[in-house]
Design a protein around this motif. Structure first.
Motif, PDB file in Angstrom:
ATOM      1  N   HIS A 175       0.850  -1.192   0.000  1.00 14.95           N
ATOM      2  CA  HIS A 175       0.000   0.000   0.000  1.00 14.95           C
ATOM      3  C   HIS A 175       0.887   1.245   0.000  1.00 14.95           C
ATOM      4  N   ARG A 213      -1.240   6.656   5.640  1.00 20.94           N
ATOM      5  CA  ARG A 213      -1.195   5.348   5.002  1.00 20.94           C
ATOM      6  C   ARG A 213      -2.486   5.171   4.215  1.00 20.94           C
ATOM      7  N   GLY A 234      -4.250   3.167   0.330  1.00 21.83           N
ATOM      8  CA  GLY A 234      -4.471   1.905  -0.351  1.00 21.83           C
ATOM      9  C   GLY A 234      -3.442   1.673  -1.438  1.00 21.83           C
ATOM     10  N   VAL A 235      -3.777   0.788  -2.343  1.00 20.26           N
ATOM     11  CA  VAL A 235      -2.860   0.444  -3.430  1.00 20.26           C
ATOM     12  C   VAL A 235      -2.699   1.609  -4.395  1.00 20.26           C
ATOM     13  N   THR A 261      -2.657   7.663  -1.369  1.00 15.71           N
ATOM     14  CA  THR A 261      -2.828   8.030   0.025  1.00 15.71           C
ATOM     15  C   THR A 261      -3.000   9.538   0.094  1.00 15.71           C
TER      16      THR A 261
END
Length: 262
Positions: free
Chosen positions: A160, A182, A184-185, A188
């Motif tokens: 991620h 933080r 996701g794929v 951010t």
């Protein structure tokens, strides 16, 4: 010669206008009260140890004031500062001698019970251990490769996206590295307020931005370019320059500074 008869001696009862014993007469100053009798709360706020530390920093406090903060309170007749001064006088104002005293020895000082003695012993022991501990190596940033090597342990193999800031002092020595967000794929969120809040709280002189692309694509997106421009402008206003923005991947990196994008 006969002694006067105590039963027949004249005796004057106090009336409503007569002052009670110990009461100052009208127009006279009240009797002096020692500082301890008034308590630290009666002091000017800038002179109270805790408030003084918050306003002026720890270096502005005397040894007695620092110990007073550890003690927390004094006695009915002595302030915590008075108790600390007496403790220091008992060891010749020598902090090393104070650090060698046991809990039982500290309890012999006026106003010191077991709980306060334990607190002082624990604080001085921490100071001793700090002297013995090896200073952590300090990292100086001289190029984008230094940034990549510094951040790699934190971003390697992540599935991620994460956004980090590296805070530097005037000599470009790393003060702190912190994860801001933080995601996701695909992305951010990097909140400029959180980035500059962290830098201002740490009294940093400059900032390096880092985020990773889990896909391995090192090229900046349009959003990356726009965010970098926005943070650069805000940093100029706050006198906190953005030195670089690194896009990390396990196979390499993209540096905005190296590519002339800053």
């Amino acid at each position: 010669m006969e002694a006067p008869d105590s039963l027949t001696e004249p005796f004057a009862l106090p009336n409503a206008t007569s002052p009670l014993p110990g009461t100052p007469l009208p127009g006279t100053a009240p009797p002096y009260a020692p500082p301890g009798a008034l308590g630290i709360k009666s002091w000017a706020e800038e002179d109270r140890p805790r408030e003084k530390l918050m306003a002026k920093g720890r270096a502005a406090l005397s040894d007695a004031e620092l110990i007073a903060i550890l003690l927390g309170s004094g006695t009915t007749k002595l302030t915590a500062v008075d108790v600390a001064k007496l403790m220091l006088q008992g060891v010749g104002n020598d902090l090393n001698a104070l650090a060698r005293e046991s809990v039982k020895q500290l309890c012999r000082h006026p106003g010191i019970g077991e709980a306060k003695a334990i607190t002082v012993v624990a604080a001085l022991e921490l100071g001793r251990r700090r002297k013995e501990a090896d200073a952590a190596p300090r990292t100086t940033i001289t190029c984008s490769r230094d940034i990549y090597n510094l951040i790699r342990p934190h971003l390697m193999d992540l599935p991620h996206e994460e956004f980090w800031v590296i805070l530097l002092n005037r000599a470009n020595v790393v003060m702190r590295k912190t994860a801001i967000s933080r995601g996701g794929v695909a992305g951010t969120v990097a909140d400029p307020k959180m980035i500059f809040k962290e830098a201002l709280e740490q009294l940093a002189s400059s900032i390096i931005l880092v985020h990773n692309h889990p896909s391995g694509n090192r090229n900046p997106s349009a959003a990356d370019i726009q965010l970098t421009k926005k943070l650069k402008e805000a940093g100029q206003f706050l006198d906190l320059p953005i030195l670089d923005h690194l896009i990390y991947s396990d196979q390499g990196y993209y540096s905005f500074a190296d590519e002339g994008m800053l």
